[in-house]
Scaffold this motif. Structure first.
Motif, PDB file in Angstrom:
ATOM      1  N   LEU A  99       0.821  -1.206   0.000  1.00  0.00           N
ATOM      2  CA  LEU A  99       0.000   0.000   0.000  1.00  0.00           C
ATOM      3  C   LEU A  99       0.854   1.255   0.000  1.00  0.00           C
ATOM      4  O   LEU A  99       0.588   2.211  -0.740  1.00  0.00           O
ATOM      5  CB  LEU A  99      -0.914   0.024   1.220  1.00  0.00           C
ATOM      6  CG  LEU A  99      -2.102  -0.896   1.242  1.00  0.00           C
ATOM      7  CD1 LEU A  99      -2.842  -0.785   2.570  1.00  0.00           C
ATOM      8  CD2 LEU A  99      -3.042  -0.633   0.088  1.00  0.00           C
ATOM      9  N   ASN A 100       1.891   1.271   0.818  1.00  0.00           N
ATOM     10  CA  ASN A 100       2.762   2.442   0.893  1.00  0.00           C
ATOM     11  C   ASN A 100       3.489   2.686  -0.427  1.00  0.00           C
ATOM     12  O   ASN A 100       3.636   3.825  -0.863  1.00  0.00           O
ATOM     13  CB  ASN A 100       3.753   2.302   2.050  1.00  0.00           C
ATOM     14  CG  ASN A 100       3.079   2.434   3.389  1.00  0.00           C
ATOM     15  OD1 ASN A 100       2.090   3.135   3.530  1.00  0.00           O
ATOM     16  ND2 ASN A 100       3.608   1.756   4.382  1.00  0.00           N
ATOM     17  N   LYS A 101       3.940   1.621  -1.081  1.00  0.00           N
ATOM     18  CA  LYS A 101       4.619   1.769  -2.375  1.00  0.00           C
ATOM     19  C   LYS A 101       3.664   2.290  -3.423  1.00  0.00           C
ATOM     20  O   LYS A 101       4.013   3.159  -4.226  1.00  0.00           O
ATOM     21  CB  LYS A 101       5.202   0.430  -2.829  1.00  0.00           C
ATOM     22  CG  LYS A 101       6.402  -0.002  -2.051  1.00  0.00           C
ATOM     23  CD  LYS A 101       6.881  -1.376  -2.512  1.00  0.00           C
ATOM     24  CE  LYS A 101       7.971  -1.895  -1.611  1.00  0.00           C
ATOM     25  NZ  LYS A 101       8.349  -3.259  -1.949  1.00  0.00           N
ATOM     26  N   THR A 102       2.432   1.779  -3.427  1.00  0.00           N
ATOM     27  CA  THR A 102       1.421   2.218  -4.389  1.00  0.00           C
ATOM     28  C   THR A 102       1.077   3.686  -4.170  1.00  0.00           C
ATOM     29  O   THR A 102       0.963   4.456  -5.115  1.00  0.00           O
ATOM     30  CB  THR A 102       0.147   1.355  -4.261  1.00  0.00           C
ATOM     31  OG1 THR A 102       0.513  -0.012  -4.466  1.00  0.00           O
ATOM     32  CG2 THR A 102      -0.901   1.745  -5.265  1.00  0.00           C
ATOM     33  N   ARG A 103       0.945   4.071  -2.922  1.00  0.00           N
ATOM     34  CA  ARG A 103       0.609   5.458  -2.590  1.00  0.00           C
ATOM     35  C   ARG A 103       1.726   6.413  -2.999  1.00  0.00           C
ATOM     36  O   ARG A 103       1.472   7.483  -3.513  1.00  0.00           O
ATOM     37  CB  ARG A 103       0.359   5.559  -1.088  1.00  0.00           C
ATOM     38  CG  ARG A 103      -0.581   6.656  -0.724  1.00  0.00           C
ATOM     39  CD  ARG A 103      -0.850   6.743   0.751  1.00  0.00           C
ATOM     40  NE  ARG A 103      -1.323   5.495   1.309  1.00  0.00           N
ATOM     41  CZ  ARG A 103      -1.268   5.189   2.591  1.00  0.00           C
ATOM     42  NH1 ARG A 103      -0.736   6.025   3.452  1.00  0.00           N
ATOM     43  NH2 ARG A 103      -1.723   4.041   3.030  1.00  0.00           N
TER      44      ARG A 103
END
Length: 66
Positions: free
Chosen positions: A59-63
């Protein structure tokens, strides 16, 4: 993933929560427990800690690549 009925401990809610519409999470030594903030007495999903770390990392990488 499994469902558990353990409601003891501190539940954390996202700072991005709007009007309380979110999930809450609680950690114990081996799993991350997730529940609906609108139904705290409802079912709880349990994820192994390793799976939860992969999930939140993704999620953090996508964000950040947004």
């Amino acid at each position: 993933m499994s469902v558990t009925d353990n409601r003891r401990g501190l539940w954390r809610r996202s700072s991005h929560s709007v009007n309380g519409n979110c999930v809450e999470v609680r950690f114990d030594p081996v799993q991350a427990l997730v529940r609906d903030s609108k139904k705290p007495g409802g079912p709880i999903l349990a994820f192994p800690i390793a799976e939860w770390k992969v999930f939140t990392s993704t999620l953090n990488k996508t964000r950040s690549s947004g």
